[in-house]
Enzyme design. Structure first.
Site, PDB file in Angstrom:
ATOM      1  N   CYS A 172      -9.261  -5.657   1.701  1.00 53.36           N
ATOM      2  CA  CYS A 172      -9.124  -4.247   2.038  1.00 53.36           C
ATOM      3  C   CYS A 172     -10.404  -3.461   1.824  1.00 53.36           C
ATOM      4  CB  CYS A 172      -7.998  -3.622   1.239  1.00 53.36           C
ATOM      5  SG  CYS A 172      -6.425  -4.311   1.722  1.00 53.36           S
ATOM      6  N   ASN A 232      -6.507  -8.431  -7.946  1.00 59.36           N
ATOM      7  CA  ASN A 232      -6.665  -9.103  -6.660  1.00 59.36           C
ATOM      8  C   ASN A 232      -8.055  -9.672  -6.489  1.00 59.36           C
ATOM      9  OD1 ASN A 232      -7.353  -6.304  -6.634  1.00 59.36           O
ATOM     10  ND2 ASN A 232      -7.594  -6.404  -4.420  1.00 59.36           N
ATOM     11  N   THR A 278       0.835  -1.196   0.000  1.00 54.54           N
ATOM     12  CA  THR A 278       0.000   0.000   0.000  1.00 54.54           C
ATOM     13  C   THR A 278       0.874   1.252   0.000  1.00 54.54           C
ATOM     14  OG1 THR A 278      -1.923  -1.030   1.022  1.00 54.54           O
ATOM     15  CG2 THR A 278      -1.622   1.318   1.444  1.00 54.54           C
TER      16      THR A 278
END
Lengths: 397, 393
Positions: free
Chosen positions: A323, A150, A71
């Site tokens: 996330c 992802n 990140t």
């Protein structure tokens, strides 16, 4: 039975990696910037680790800097480029299916007055090369595209994208967190300028990521201080973490190819089995996808509910990105594929890893239909009229 | 060869009990805390316990005031940049000191490019920040003051409580970099009056690669790193669960053992200071004689260079430092030593020993035996040494 199929969120640390990290907690604990022999040992471990990882992507050793997470690396790539270019010159184009950290960095930059363009994808999540080409006409300075998604597993044709970027003098950043260590990546051959990777998606520890920055590519640091990592990322180096990252990469060199074959086999079996369920659909590209990613959606039910029920059955899965599981909003990635919010809410991601077995996959294939059936029986959204499974897109009621 | 490590401020061994506590979170409890399944639940529990241990170490009112980061440098960057970004509507003036860590100084320099005005408070010869100057520098435009709790290079502990009263009287906020201070004396963040406080893990026997920022409830702060919204939206990125659990364990051990640690460290510190200053002519203490970190022995010797003493010590198995590890790369004398008024050559003759609980009195005695000879030898070679000293070699 306990089955972990959430490897895209995080992987267990390989025992060999833990063993490699161990001495750097309590024995080789010097600060890599210190002059003493303790510092020298730490520095040596740091530079050897950097070399190992750089070699694996065919980068030069001084083209790789370590960060605290992927990140952070994605934040650094975008903001670092933006502040280097300045508001008047900078124009960043990102795809609509980026990880939330790339997307939110871009949105923040937009608020600060930087120019951001969003690149659309098709229903399988692939960038449209013609649109990319058109948009790059407009003095784009950086293109940021996630290599392997992802959420839906789609793999972008990076080489083709790189060629177009090069033609238009735009830099290419790719978030390769999911693909690095699962697919071979040669940054020089492909023509990548910046690439984000991390350790905890490839059996390394959490808390360490890295950014590849090609020579001559200038960015501004995000974290200032003692001038570590060639002045681009200050902070005492996380030596055990970095050593663990390198060991994990070393293991990837040995295991990657064979693992990709095994996982592709298990994934395909899983996809075939799950798609037997009525009104279930694959999300992402049918063939151009990560070997470990099987993602679906089911009509009439919520992915979150499927995840919770699977958990009761001992299966750890995800409804999308870990996330963004907090927000309750339908995933921006699935929406970008053209799905409606209700369709996107029915998503389930099963991501495999090297510790999964055929038996586990069979257990999922057995269990999932029961879970879906049970939830559909409770669902207030009635399928009307009842539609038989068929190929092609079916709209929910 | 005997190996003695006295560079604990730069990097410290991780307590074995901390390593044991981290271990399950590497191989067994590896879930991503943001996931919805039970693997994640266990990881989340780990985070929760660690947060509350760190909160209680500094007597924070709520665990939710602790945010984990990747290091103290990130915490300092975030505190200052994040606060500036969120509060510049009130003013664009920030005050800090001339002896801060590079991570504070360089962020402030960066902010000047963004149109912020930065004032640097001077310190006295012992490194104590000038509170009168603080009062005069504070204006209605001042939004933030950043002062370190203690300086790792000279050991001086700053009067944070007094500073916070002055700062708050003018409606500004106070950031305190407690990286070198944490674990060295009991910290009560509320009594100290800090609105933001940077904490490191390695300094209390936790692992590298993790730090924390205390942000008092209600403090307006913008994130530095955006993404999946971890740490309640304030610091994105998958949580370094084993590292955080390690920091939590280190915090709870520190909480229990801090009294014994301080006693042990102080005894060794005073023995080392006395031993060196009384056995070596022209030797001086850097920093405050009493307001000083229990682990810090900062000394300087006239006529010779710290770097050459370090190399000689290293050859004899002793790891020390000439200052902050983060400035070791540049050959310039440290900004901290210049700020306390040392001349160029005085600053160059500085040595820093930072003790840890793994050190023993015998280690101290070994250094006290060793260093006078090294100093003598180097002075004999130095052109700066006065005749009466070289004559005695």
């Amino acid at each position: 039975m306990k089955v972990y199929v959430d490897y895209a969120s995080s992987t267990p640390v390989d025992p060999k990696v833990v063993k490699a990290m161990q001495p750097f907690f309590s024995t080789v604990y010097g600060n890599a910037s210190s002059m003493s022999s303790f510092g020298v040992d730490a520095k040596k471990a740091l530079e050897e680790s950097r070399a190992t990882i750089a070699r694996f992507m065919n980068a030069e050793t001084n083209e790789l800097i370590f960060t605290g997470s992927a990140t952070e690396a994605n934040n650094l790539a975008l903001k670092g480029h933006a502040f280097e270019q300045g508001r008047t010159n900078c124009h960043i184009a990102i795809s609509t299916i980026e990880h939330s950290c790339t997307l939110n960095s871009a949105k923040w930059l937009e608020k600060q007055g930087f120019r951001i363009t969003y690149l659309p994808v098709d229903k399988h999540g692939l960038l449209d090369m013609n649109i990319l080409e058109d948009m790059l006409e407009d003095n784009v300075t950086l293109v940021s595209v996630i290599h392997g998604s992802n959420e839906i597993g789609t793999i972008q044709p990076l080489e083709e994208i790189a060629k177009i970027c090069c033609k238009h003098n735009a830099l290419l950043h790719t978030d390769a967190v999911q693909s690095f260590g699962r697919l071979p990546i040669d940054v020089k051959h492909i023509g990548i300028d910046l690439m984000t990777i991390n350790a905890h998606k490839l059996y390394g520890p959490k808390g360490v990521g890295a950014l590849y920055i090609t020579k001559n590519c200038k960015i501004q640091p995000l974290i200032h201080g003692g001038g570590h990592e060639f002045g681009l990322r200050s902070g005492t180096e996380n030596i055990p973490g970095v050593v663990g990252f390198a060991k994990a990469v070393e293991l990837r060199e040995e295991e990657m190819e064979h693992e990709a074959e095994c996982l592709t086999f298990l994934r395909d079996k899983l996809m075939r089995g799950v798609l037997e369920i009525e009104e279930s659909y694959l999300t992402g590209h049918p063939t151009k996808r990560l070997p470990n990613n099987a993602s679906f959606r089911f009509s009439y039910i919520e992915g979150e509910a499927v995840v919770l029920d699977l958990d009761i059955e001992g299966i750890a899965a995800s409804s999308g990105s870990a996330c963004s599981s907090k927000t309750g909003e339908p995933s921006h990635v699935l929406m970008a594929l053209g799905l409606k919010p209700d369709e996107a809410r029915g998503s389930l991601r099963l991501s495999l890893g090297k510790y999964n077995t055929l038996e586990e996959i069979e257990y999922i294939i057995q269990t999932l239909p029961k879970v879906v059936k049970r939830l559909r029986a409770l669902s207030p959204i009635e399928p009307k009229p009842k539609i038989r499974p068929q190929t092609g897109k079916i709209k929910s009621a | 060869m005997r190996k003695i490590y006295m560079d604990h401020t730069a990097g410290a061994p991780v307590d074995r009990r901390v390593v044991s506590a981290m271990h399950p979170f590497l191989e067994a409890t590896y879930g991503n805390p943001s996931s919805a399944h039970s693997f994640a639940q266990e990881a989340k529990e780990g985070l929760k316990d660690a947060r509350s241990s760190v909160a209680s170490l500094i007597r924070a009112e709520e665990s939710e005031e602790i945010f984990f980061t990747s290091c103290a440098t990130e915490s300092n960057n975030w505190a200052i940049r994040g606060f500036a970004a969120r509060n510049h509507d009130k003013g664009r003036h920030i005050i800090t000191t001339t002896i801060e860590h590079m991570s504070v100084i360089n962020v402030c320099k960066h902010l000047t490019k963004q149109g912020f005005k930065i004032s640097y408070l001077p310190v006295d010869k012992h490194g104590i920040v000038d509170l009168k100057a603080l009062e005069t520098e504070l204006t209605d435009e001042t939004i933030l003051v950043s002062i370190m709790y203690a300086n790792g290079e000279i050991g001086t502990i700053e009067p944070i409580k007094e500073a916070s009263e002055i700062v708050h009287a003018r409606n500004a906020c106070l950031h305190v970099d407690a990286t070198a201070a944490i674990g060295q004396f009991p910290i009560d963040v509320r009594k100290a009056g800090a609105d933001l406080m940077t904490l490191s893990s390695n300094e209390i026997g936790g692992p590298k690669g993790v730090g924390a920022l205390y942000s008092k409830k209600g403090t307006r702060l913008q994130p530095l790193i955006f993404g999946g919204g971890q740490e309640r939206g304030m610091r994105s990125g998958t949580e370094n669960v084993p590292g955080i659990v390690g920091m939590g364990k280190a915090a709870s051990l520190t909480n229990l053992e801090i009294g014994d640690r301080i006693t042990k460290l102080k005894r060794m510190r005073d023995r080392l200071i006395k031993g060196l200053l009384s056995n070596i002519p022209y030797s001086f203490l850097n920093g405050h004689p009493s307001q000083r970190l229990p682990n810090n022995v900062a000394v300087r010797f006239s006529f010779i260079e710290g770097e050459s003493m370090l190399l000689n010590l290293d050859m004899a198995g002793v790891a020390a430092s000439s200052g902050s590890a983060c400035t070791a790369k540049t050959l310039e004398p440290s900004h901290v030593l210049r700020a306390i008024g040392l001349k160029h050559e005085e600053a160059h003759g500085s040595l820093l020993f930072t003790l840890g609980t793994q050190n023993a009195e015998e280690d101290v005695d070994y250094v006290v035996d060793l260093l006078p000879d090294i100093v003598k030898r180097l002075r004999a070679l130095s052109p700066l040494t006065p005749k009466e000293l070289t004559g005695s070699v």
